[in-house]
Design an enzyme around this catalytic site. Structure first.
Site, short mmCIF file in Angstrom:
data_model
loop_
_atom_site.label_atom_id
_atom_site.label_comp_id
_atom_site.label_asym_id
_atom_site.label_seq_id
_atom_site.Cartn_x
_atom_site.Cartn_y
_atom_site.Cartn_z
N HIS A 1 1.46 1.54 -13.25
CA HIS A 1 2.24 0.37 -13.66
C HIS A 1 3.72 0.73 -13.63
CE1 HIS A 1 2.92 -3.46 -15.64
NE2 HIS A 1 3.78 -2.84 -16.40
N ASN B 182 1.59 3.22 -2.59
CA ASN B 182 0.91 4.20 -3.45
C ASN B 182 -0.38 4.69 -2.79
OD1 ASN B 182 2.33 4.83 -5.98
ND2 ASN B 182 2.28 2.62 -6.27
N GLY C 214 0.76 -1.24 0.00
CA GLY C 214 0.00 0.00 0.00
C GLY C 214 0.79 1.29 0.00
N LYS D 214 -5.96 -8.38 -8.87
CA LYS D 214 -7.06 -9.07 -9.55
C LYS D 214 -7.46 -8.27 -10.78
CE LYS D 214 -7.42 -12.15 -6.32
NZ LYS D 214 -6.94 -13.50 -6.57
N ASN E 265 -4.86 2.96 -12.96
CA ASN E 265 -3.85 2.05 -12.44
C ASN E 265 -2.49 2.71 -12.62
OD1 ASN E 265 -2.81 -0.43 -11.38
ND2 ASN E 265 -2.22 -1.02 -13.44
#
Length: 193
Positions: free
Chosen positions: A105, A14, A12, A87, A103
């Site tokens: 990446h 971020n 966690g 997921k 998101n």
């Protein structure tokens, strides 16, 4: 004030960067809920410490796609932020929150994205390919792993003596800044989703 929902599976960091930015008033937003598929995730414990609504869903019991979507809708979430969520996002979530799921990446997409390319695997691939730079990408989430519209990127130099672990540390530092900056620009209307 924008309402944020954060989906986590791991430590966690971020998520913490986003929470800190909200608490300091840098982001005109509030994290309404943290959702995990892993009750032992450090991020889940961090959310509990900060008294944030949190819930963990077990995919053996719940239909994750429908259940997470329902929970986010219940909290009237404006932006969904994936922060190490392991997921795949399902079709219901994608339709209800279309254009509102982000998101981060750990590579400069479109390079080194896709199924199986997450965490240390990305940094190993970057080093094995002899890349001179890497970085992080914030993108919209769609039905394909790491193929959504790129919203922002930030790069780092890959040094000759970098290992996957040292590169991971470099990239993680810029991830925290990039994610917060990107969310801020979205909230301020400087990035249109």
């Amino acid at each position: 004030m924008k309402k944020l929902g954060i989906l986590v599976s791991g430590r966690g960091s971020n998520m913490t960067a986003i929470l800190d930015a909200c608490e300091k008033g840098y982001l005109h937003a509030r994290v309404e809920v943290v959702i995990s598929s892993n009750s032992k995730a450090k991020a889940f414990a961090k959310a509990e410490e900060r008294k944030i609504n949190r819930i963990c869903f077990d995919e053996r019991i719940h239909n994750l796609d429908a259940t997470i979507c329902e929970y986010l809708s219940l909290h009237e979430i404006d932006l969904v932020l994936l922060a190490g969520f392991m997921k795949k996002i399902g079709p219901k979530m994608l339709s209800v929150f279309e254009g509102s799921i982000l998101n981060i990446h750990p590579s400069l997409l479109p390079k080194y994205g896709g199924q199986g390319l997450y965490g240390i695997n990305v940094h190993k691939a970057v080093i094995e390919a002899g890349e001179k730079k890497s970085g992080a990408t914030v993108h919209l989430v769609n039905e394909h792993y790491d193929k959504g519209k790129i919203l922002a990127q930030k790069s780092v130099i890959v040094d000759e003596d970098d290992t996957p672990e040292t590169l991971a540390k470099k990239v993680l530092k810029i991830e925290h800044v990039l994610y917060v900056e990107t969310v801020k620009k979205i909230i301020e209307g400087k990035i249109t989703l």
